[in-house]
Design an enzyme around this catalytic site. Sequence first.
Site, PDB file in Angstrom:
ATOM      1  N   ILE A  17      46.715  35.690  61.465  1.00 42.54           N
ATOM      2  CA  ILE A  17      46.717  37.070  61.950  1.00 42.54           C
ATOM      3  C   ILE A  17      45.809  37.985  61.120  1.00 42.54           C
ATOM      4  O   ILE A  17      45.334  38.999  61.621  1.00 42.54           O
ATOM      5  CB  ILE A  17      48.162  37.621  62.022  1.00 42.54           C
ATOM      6  N   VAL A  39      53.688  35.249  56.328  1.00 48.14           N
ATOM      7  CA  VAL A  39      52.685  36.160  56.879  1.00 48.14           C
ATOM      8  C   VAL A  39      52.572  37.422  56.023  1.00 48.14           C
ATOM      9  O   VAL A  39      51.483  37.997  55.875  1.00 48.14           O
ATOM     10  CB  VAL A  39      52.993  36.432  58.372  1.00 48.14           C
ATOM     11  N   ASP A  40      53.668  37.846  55.429  1.00 47.73           N
ATOM     12  CA  ASP A  40      53.676  39.026  54.550  1.00 47.73           C
ATOM     13  C   ASP A  40      52.720  38.806  53.362  1.00 47.73           C
ATOM     14  O   ASP A  40      51.888  39.670  53.039  1.00 47.73           O
ATOM     15  CB  ASP A  40      55.122  39.217  54.057  1.00 47.73           C
ATOM     16  N   SER A 125      60.371  36.963  62.229  1.00 47.38           N
ATOM     17  CA  SER A 125      61.667  36.343  61.892  1.00 47.38           C
ATOM     18  C   SER A 125      61.734  34.828  62.053  1.00 47.38           C
ATOM     19  O   SER A 125      62.763  34.231  61.737  1.00 47.38           O
ATOM     20  CB  SER A 125      62.841  36.959  62.685  1.00 47.38           C
ATOM     21  N   TYR A 129      63.181  33.619  57.891  1.00 41.57           N
ATOM     22  CA  TYR A 129      64.386  34.218  58.485  1.00 41.57           C
ATOM     23  C   TYR A 129      65.031  33.339  59.561  1.00 41.57           C
ATOM     24  O   TYR A 129      66.051  33.709  60.131  1.00 41.57           O
ATOM     25  CB  TYR A 129      64.071  35.616  59.031  1.00 41.57           C
TER      26      TYR A 129
HETATM   27  P1  ADP Z   1      60.088  35.988  58.460  1.00 37.71           P
HETATM   28  O1  ADP Z   1      60.618  36.215  57.076  1.00 37.71           O
HETATM   29  O2  ADP Z   1      60.139  37.225  59.329  1.00 37.71           O
HETATM   30  O3  ADP Z   1      60.690  34.786  59.104  1.00 37.71           O
HETATM   31  P2  ADP Z   1      57.622  34.489  57.848  1.00 37.71           P
HETATM   32  O4  ADP Z   1      56.365  35.039  57.303  1.00 37.71           O
HETATM   33  O5  ADP Z   1      58.403  33.548  56.994  1.00 37.71           O
HETATM   34  O6  ADP Z   1      58.503  35.770  58.263  1.00 37.71           O
HETATM   35  O7  ADP Z   1      57.340  33.785  59.224  1.00 37.71           O
HETATM   36  C1  ADP Z   1      57.073  34.451  60.438  1.00 37.71           C
HETATM   37  C2  ADP Z   1      56.091  33.636  61.234  1.00 37.71           C
HETATM   38  O8  ADP Z   1      54.759  33.901  60.767  1.00 37.71           O
HETATM   39  C3  ADP Z   1      56.280  32.123  61.129  1.00 37.71           C
HETATM   40  O9  ADP Z   1      56.188  31.573  62.435  1.00 37.71           O
HETATM   41  C4  ADP Z   1      55.108  31.670  60.265  1.00 37.71           C
HETATM   42  O10 ADP Z   1      54.676  30.368  60.598  1.00 37.71           O
HETATM   43  C5  ADP Z   1      54.048  32.679  60.676  1.00 37.71           C
HETATM   44  N1  ADP Z   1      52.911  32.891  59.755  1.00 37.71           N
HETATM   45  C6  ADP Z   1      52.796  32.603  58.445  1.00 37.71           C
HETATM   46  N2  ADP Z   1      51.571  32.955  57.985  1.00 37.71           N
HETATM   47  C7  ADP Z   1      50.885  33.469  59.050  1.00 37.71           C
HETATM   48  C8  ADP Z   1      49.575  34.007  59.252  1.00 37.71           C
HETATM   49  N3  ADP Z   1      48.684  34.085  58.248  1.00 37.71           N
HETATM   50  N4  ADP Z   1      49.226  34.449  60.503  1.00 37.71           N
HETATM   51  C9  ADP Z   1      50.115  34.384  61.525  1.00 37.71           C
HETATM   52  N5  ADP Z   1      51.365  33.905  61.401  1.00 37.71           N
HETATM   53  C10 ADP Z   1      51.743  33.442  60.187  1.00 37.71           C
END
Ligand code: ADP
Length: 180
Positions: A17, A39-40, A125, A129
């Site tokens: 993203i 993703v954070d 999530s 999560y």
């Molecule tokens: P949460 O704590 O809300 O579950 P996560 O970051 O652990 O957040 O995961 C949310 C989604 O984002 C997961 O499906 C993960 O695979 C995805 N994700 C992780 N990194 C990226 C990225 N760079 N771009 C898009 N999606 C991502």
Amino acid sequence: MLMQFQACLIELIQGDITQVKVDAVVNAANSHLAGGGGVDGAIHRAAGPGLIQETKRLYPEGCPTGSAVATRAGNMPAEYIFHAVGPVWRGGGLDEEELLASACLSCLELAREHNCQSIAFPAISTGVYRYPVDLAAETMLKTIHQFIVEHQVPGRVVIVLFDQGSFGAFSRVLETFSDS
Ligand code: ADP
């Protein structure tokens, strides 16, 4: 995968993203807005160290689950980051669906307030999560579809799925939507 709903487009892509060129990128944040993994972490690395300073200055109390707050996007190609706090999945009996829907809705309302023509969501999530991805797909797509049919904005909503399984789950749900 692309679907047109009147003047608006919902697009599913598989990828990172932080690389997507849109007006606003949604972050799956935690309620302390403290940065983290997944993703954070990727968004904070891409935006640069100014992002954590901005979230701490603007939102020292953090952001409640089921809501979202806006910052600038630092070094990312986007204008804004909307930090959405989705629920931790605890089996589905603790308002997880409502909280995920309201986190998405908050982002769509922020997009409208900030005149964003395009917005990119991750699968909120569904990582740490533990929200089941097929259920998240239904709730996120239903919320986005209802909003764009009602408001005719944002013109382009991109959902960026990191892995093939998530892309498949969102594709199967999006296929069940039609313009009728
Ligand atoms: P949460 O704590 O809300 O579950 P996560 O970051 O652990 O957040 O995961 C949310 C989604 O984002 C997961 O499906 C993960 O695979 C995805 N994700 C992780 N990194 C990226 C990225 N760079 N771009 C898009 N999606 C991502």
